[in-house]
Design an enzyme around this catalytic site. Structure first.
Site, short mmCIF file in Angstrom:
data_model
loop_
_atom_site.label_atom_id
_atom_site.label_comp_id
_atom_site.label_asym_id
_atom_site.label_seq_id
_atom_site.Cartn_x
_atom_site.Cartn_y
_atom_site.Cartn_z
N ASP A 113 44.84 21.52 38.79
CA ASP A 113 43.77 21.76 37.94
C ASP A 113 43.43 21.73 36.33
O ASP A 113 42.41 21.63 36.38
CB ASP A 113 41.95 22.01 38.84
CG ASP A 113 42.35 23.70 38.46
OD1 ASP A 113 43.18 24.19 38.22
OD2 ASP A 113 41.25 24.41 38.95
N GLU A 200 48.86 37.88 39.36
CA GLU A 200 50.24 37.24 38.53
C GLU A 200 50.42 39.28 38.64
O GLU A 200 51.67 39.23 38.83
CB GLU A 200 49.49 36.67 37.17
CG GLU A 200 48.99 35.88 37.56
CD GLU A 200 47.00 35.66 38.08
OE1 GLU A 200 46.31 36.75 38.22
OE2 GLU A 200 47.24 34.62 37.91
C1 UGA Z 1 42.10 31.80 38.51
C2 UGA Z 1 43.83 31.25 38.19
O1 UGA Z 1 44.17 30.41 37.49
C3 UGA Z 1 44.79 31.09 39.35
O2 UGA Z 1 45.57 30.64 39.60
C4 UGA Z 1 44.27 32.05 40.51
O3 UGA Z 1 46.05 32.03 42.04
C5 UGA Z 1 42.83 32.24 40.68
O4 UGA Z 1 42.38 32.21 40.02
C6 UGA Z 1 42.99 33.59 41.69
O5 UGA Z 1 42.30 34.16 42.07
O6 UGA Z 1 43.56 34.09 42.55
P1 UGA Z 1 40.88 29.37 39.83
O7 UGA Z 1 41.37 28.47 38.59
O8 UGA Z 1 40.46 30.35 39.31
O9 UGA Z 1 42.13 30.31 39.55
O10 UGA Z 1 41.40 28.44 41.26
P2 UGA Z 1 41.64 27.25 41.35
O11 UGA Z 1 42.31 26.20 40.47
O12 UGA Z 1 40.18 26.37 42.19
O13 UGA Z 1 43.15 27.54 42.95
C7 UGA Z 1 44.31 27.58 42.46
C8 UGA Z 1 44.92 27.01 42.51
O14 UGA Z 1 45.30 27.10 44.47
C9 UGA Z 1 45.01 25.39 42.47
O15 UGA Z 1 46.25 25.04 42.92
C10 UGA Z 1 43.88 24.72 43.80
O16 UGA Z 1 44.25 23.74 44.09
C11 UGA Z 1 44.41 25.52 45.48
N1 UGA Z 1 43.58 26.41 46.45
C12 UGA Z 1 42.22 26.52 45.84
C13 UGA Z 1 44.52 25.54 47.44
O17 UGA Z 1 45.10 25.36 47.55
N2 UGA Z 1 43.10 26.20 48.38
C14 UGA Z 1 41.77 26.20 48.02
O18 UGA Z 1 41.36 26.24 49.11
C15 UGA Z 1 41.62 26.82 46.46
MN MN Z 2 41.95 26.34 38.29
#
Ligand code: UGA
Ligand code: MN
Length: 254
Positions: A113, A200
């Site tokens: 995203d 991280e």
């Molecule tokens: C933030 C950070 O930018 C992430 O790199 C970090 O892993 C995450 O917090 C964390 O707290 O661990 P954020 O933008 O809040 O991320 O989260 P998302 O973008 O919704 O999810 C991170 C990645 O995991 C995305 O590529 C998303 O597609 C994936 N994801 C999310 C899944 O594979 N499954 C899910 O149920 C939710």
């Molecule tokens: Mn994100």
């Protein structure tokens, strides 16, 4: 022999999951990555099976890629941690398939995203010898999070959220050389206390890295003109009401 960066494979690891905004998010990311030579995209579906819509996007890039499905295992946050771990295992056991015999590569965890400038890959990531770190826009409650560079070193981080972490950096703000990945067995665990919840710093510390290993990128520019090549964006879900009719079009329904 001086290695040209042409022979360095940029390995991008992207966890993804079905939601209304996923296909357009992946289209934007695919359009960016398709401009980068020597890029191998590892996409991991958080689910029981891969998605045809995502596969079609990946095929359209002309990039080398692997797309696999691993639903989040019990105990892991549903935030891509388990999927990134499976990608690390894939990289370690299929290194030659990904980078060829040279073993020259850099691993970047690019979420589906975010918004990326092509130069993130060509100017920064391709040149990471150990641990590259750069600024990320709209991150951790700040307009920008960035390494604090003093005499070429990074003694601290210009962040508001949890600044005491050894590596106070978002996933989008670093890349590690493949050699670092192959010389360790670090993975994403089920929690990261040292990261006050964020994964991280645990990963990087578990890889045996410390702040003296950091190669900062993008900090030399003029005051007020330093460029941001990675943005921590989030696409607003669409407003959909009524019958979920798709008229034969490929639309993922949540
Ligand atoms: C933030 C950070 O930018 C992430 O790199 C970090 O892993 C995450 O917090 C964390 O707290 O661990 P954020 O933008 O809040 O991320 O989260 P998302 O973008 O919704 O999810 C991170 C990645 O995991 C995305 O590529 C998303 O597609 C994936 N994801 C999310 C899944 O594979 N499954 C899910 O149920 C939710
Ligand atoms: Mn994100």
């Amino acid at each position: 022999m001086v290695e040209s960066s042409e022979s360095v494979m940029v390995i991008v690891v992207t966890p993804t999951y079905k939601r209304y905004t996923r296909v357009p998010d992946m289209i934007r990311m695919a359009n960016t990555l398709a401009h980068v030579k020597n890029l191998y995209w590892i996409v991991i579906e958080d689910g029981n099976k891969t998605s045809q819509a995502v596969k079609d996007i990946l095929d359209g890039t002309g990039l080398q890629y692997t797309y696999m499905a691993y639903p989040t295992a019990k105990g892991f946050p549903k935030k891509g941690w388990y999927q990134r771990t499976m990608a690390l295992r894939f990289i370690r056991s299929n290194t030659e398939q990904i980078v060829g015999p040279s073993k020259n590569g850099v691993v970047y965890f690019g979420d589906d995203d975010n918004s990326y400038d092509i130069r993130l890959f060509t100017d920064y990531i391709m040149n990471v010898k150990k641990l590259g770190i750069w600024a990320v826009g709209y991150c951790g409650g700040s307009p920008v999070e960035a390494p604090n560079v003093t005499d070429g070193k990074v003694p601290s981080f210009n962040v508001q959220w949890s600044p005491k972490r050894v590596f106070a950096v978002d996933m989008a703000g670093f890349a590690v050389n493949l050699k670092v990945v192959l010389n360790s067995d670090a993975e994403f665990g089920t929690f990261c206390k040292r990261g006050t919840g964020a994964p991280e710093t645990c990963l990087l510390e578990d890889m045996g890295l410390d702040r003296t290993d950091i190669e900062p990128f993008g900090w030399e520019g003029k005051e007020g003109q330093r460029k941001i090549y990675a943005w921590h964006t989030k696409t607003q879900p669409p407003y959909i009401k009524g019958k979920l009719e798709t008229f034969g079009y490929q639309v993922e329904i949540e």
